[in-house]
Design an enzyme around this catalytic site. Sequence first.
Site, PDB file in Angstrom:
ATOM      1  N   HIS A 295       0.787  -1.212   0.000  1.00 38.85           N
ATOM      2  CA  HIS A 295       0.000   0.000   0.000  1.00 38.85           C
ATOM      3  C   HIS A 295       0.833   1.283   0.000  1.00 38.85           C
ATOM      4  O   HIS A 295       0.563   2.214  -0.744  1.00 38.85           O
ATOM      5  CB  HIS A 295      -0.972   0.008   1.173  1.00 38.85           C
ATOM      6  CG  HIS A 295      -2.049   0.995   0.963  1.00 38.85           C
ATOM      7  ND1 HIS A 295      -3.189   0.678   0.265  1.00 38.85           N
ATOM      8  CD2 HIS A 295      -2.120   2.298   1.245  1.00 38.85           C
ATOM      9  CE1 HIS A 295      -3.919   1.756   0.169  1.00 38.85           C
ATOM     10  NE2 HIS A 295      -3.301   2.751   0.773  1.00 38.85           N
TER      11      HIS A 295
ATOM     12  N   GLU B 275      -1.504 -13.058 -14.426  1.00 39.83           N
ATOM     13  CA  GLU B 275      -0.551 -12.943 -13.322  1.00 39.83           C
ATOM     14  C   GLU B 275      -0.017 -14.285 -12.873  1.00 39.83           C
ATOM     15  O   GLU B 275       0.855 -14.354 -12.018  1.00 39.83           O
ATOM     16  CB  GLU B 275      -1.249 -12.281 -12.115  1.00 39.83           C
ATOM     17  CG  GLU B 275      -1.763 -10.902 -12.386  1.00 39.83           C
ATOM     18  CD  GLU B 275      -2.735 -10.446 -11.313  1.00 39.83           C
ATOM     19  OE1 GLU B 275      -2.339  -9.619 -10.489  1.00 39.83           O
ATOM     20  OE2 GLU B 275      -3.874 -10.941 -11.292  1.00 39.83           O
TER      21      GLU B 275
ATOM     22  N   ASP C 213       2.817  -9.494  -9.939  1.00 41.42           N
ATOM     23  CA  ASP C 213       2.504 -10.824  -9.434  1.00 41.42           C
ATOM     24  C   ASP C 213       3.074 -11.913 -10.338  1.00 41.42           C
ATOM     25  O   ASP C 213       3.525 -12.944  -9.855  1.00 41.42           O
ATOM     26  CB  ASP C 213       0.988 -11.007  -9.277  1.00 41.42           C
ATOM     27  CG  ASP C 213       0.502 -10.505  -7.924  1.00 41.42           C
ATOM     28  OD1 ASP C 213       1.332 -10.429  -7.000  1.00 41.42           O
ATOM     29  OD2 ASP C 213      -0.696 -10.188  -7.794  1.00 41.42           O
TER      30      ASP C 213
ATOM     31  N   CYS D 270       0.419  -3.809 -17.216  1.00 39.75           N
ATOM     32  CA  CYS D 270       0.137  -2.819 -16.182  1.00 39.75           C
ATOM     33  C   CYS D 270       1.019  -2.954 -14.943  1.00 39.75           C
ATOM     34  O   CYS D 270       0.745  -2.379 -13.916  1.00 39.75           O
ATOM     35  CB  CYS D 270      -1.343  -2.861 -15.776  1.00 39.75           C
ATOM     36  SG  CYS D 270      -1.816  -4.353 -14.910  1.00 39.75           S
TER      37      CYS D 270
END
Lengths: 587, 97
Positions: free
Chosen positions: A191, A433, A457, A504
């Site tokens: 985060h 992923e 990931d 992304c």
Amino acid sequence: MQTFRGIAVSPGVAIGEAFVLDQEGFRIPNRFVDRDAVEDELDRFRHSVEAVSAALNRNRQEVAEQLGEQYGAIFSAQLQMLCDPQLQNEIETHIRSRHYSPEYAVSRTLRRYAKVFQNLENKYMAERAHDVVDIERRLLQELLGRQREELSHLKSPVIVLAHNLTPSETANLDRNFVLGFVSELGGPGGHTAIVAEALELPAIVGTGPILSDVSGGDTLIVDGENGLVILDPDEETIQKYRQQAASRKTQRAEWQSLRELPAVTLDGTELEIKANIEFPREVEACLDRRAAGIGLYRTEFLYLGTEEDPTEEDHLNAYTDVIKAMDGRPVVIRTLDLGADKMGRGQSNQDEKNPFLGLRSIRLSLRNLPLFRTQLRAILRASVLGDVSLMFPLISTIQELRQAKLYLADIMEDLEEEGIPFDRDVKIGMMVEVPAVVLMMDRFVKEVDFISIGTNDLIQYSLAVDRSNRDVANLYDASHPAVIRMIKMTVDAAIKEGVPATLCGQMSANPIYTSLLLGLGLRSFSIPPGAIPEVKNACRLTEIGHCNEIAMKVLEMDNGQQVSDFLRLEYARLRNLTEQEEGNVSG
Amino acid sequence: MNEMEASQATVSGTVSIKNRQGLHARPADRFVRLALSFDASVTIVKDNQQVDGKSILNLLTLGAEQGTQLEIRTSGTDAEQALAALTALVNSGFDED
């Protein structure tokens, strides 16, 4: 001068005063006070005891009236602890003789008692540690009351240090006065990393123990390129970093001049650069950077930092803001991508030993259909407001994808029956992923409208590396040839089926990879808005024939070091070529 | 015995914790409140541990369970009365069970 090493998750350099949040999110400002201030500080401590004891008395009376005297007695024992002459004596001695700040003295002394209680064999008595910790919390709240507010009302620029920043803390920080972040825990993609990137502030995470060495007000340098935190830097070091920061600023201004120019290679191949966002307010930065759209709208923030699950209206409001602001440009909304461990609402039945391999993302959504339904309804309702697509994260089997799509179709029927408008042709995509999905890509692309490769990931799962584990973080490598091959397989399958593919992950935000990724056939990236100018610049320097050559060469290589050295050199060469040409023109 | 000697007098006695939950927060609270009502200093000894009987936190660190033997030492002008009152309180099982 002391240097700490962590994981660099957001680039840039910050030089400034430390602002320390301790584990409970309290700021222990200064651990020491001036000799002259000792009497005032003792007064402050005594006042805090009075205030807390008044509060405990009120609690005792309220509870006794409502539930009976024996329950009120719980607070009576706590009052006794607070007023314990030994405790007062210890704390006051710390303040008087060692010049500890009241906050620090309170925290140290009470935690020592808490520890003794925790170690008692009798479980019932060990529980008393909670009472002591509660007293500490109350006293700190009283002592820090005003300063704590400062977190959202900072008055001067600071570097925020924390054990682990919570989403609500980061969301409430006054961005005008935060220079950078350092946290003891966390990893790339965590985060703090996401928020720091969004705010375009340097951040180092996963430093390990550092809070005990830094006091509020200490001078710090955060080197977001190399993952270094420098405490009490000498003048020479400060000068060096000041220069770096200045040249970075100049460069940013240069890139800013590219704002209105298209992301197009020298031979005219267009690259679509979209932006990743988490909070609706980040749309501003996307518009400012002329992002082609939102390629990844993370929706986890809706679930974090609140006790209750978001309602359909909460979702819809958040989506509406972004879609309207993007004014017709595409917005890809990703459904919940959280682990049960992060939700903190008891969705997980057990302590997960491997949360990354556990109940998370689409798995969690499919297990909590009411939760999933709320989000899907809101996305569908938002789909009439603009160019909206929907994306499922962490798909690992084709059944999951089919199940999610089927459920979506059910909800469409419901909406139709209810007469609520939505776009029946809303595009449905999936994140790539998981290595298993890459191997089966030819099948998956037949069942989706688009794909988005999440390299963060994908790398972690392909290389079996937890990127937030400092001991193995160095093995996490986007340049690993296996990762490059995975991307190639995915893109090849998508091109063959005519399905648009976007990348992304953080990889696409790093300009050294721009030519390679174009060479692998990608024509769409989604990156943090702050990285758009640099990647656009890298795109405008290269030409597609050269990109293809780079990709061919890289696919021949057998190790990540070789790949990254080569790509770095190529990128440096491209930039130097341009500088020379510019030099020739002006000379 | 002159007054000086009387104020220095130390008396002691041994008690055994009777209530099931042991000397937890509420009994300790009552014990300390009673101890504080006397001028005499109160010391509690358990095995090798010796703590201030007017400090609830220190008393709790003893972790005294049911059946634990504690020595109460009081010292000061009202030492006798303090010892008698505190002993009676412990023996009453703190009116808990």
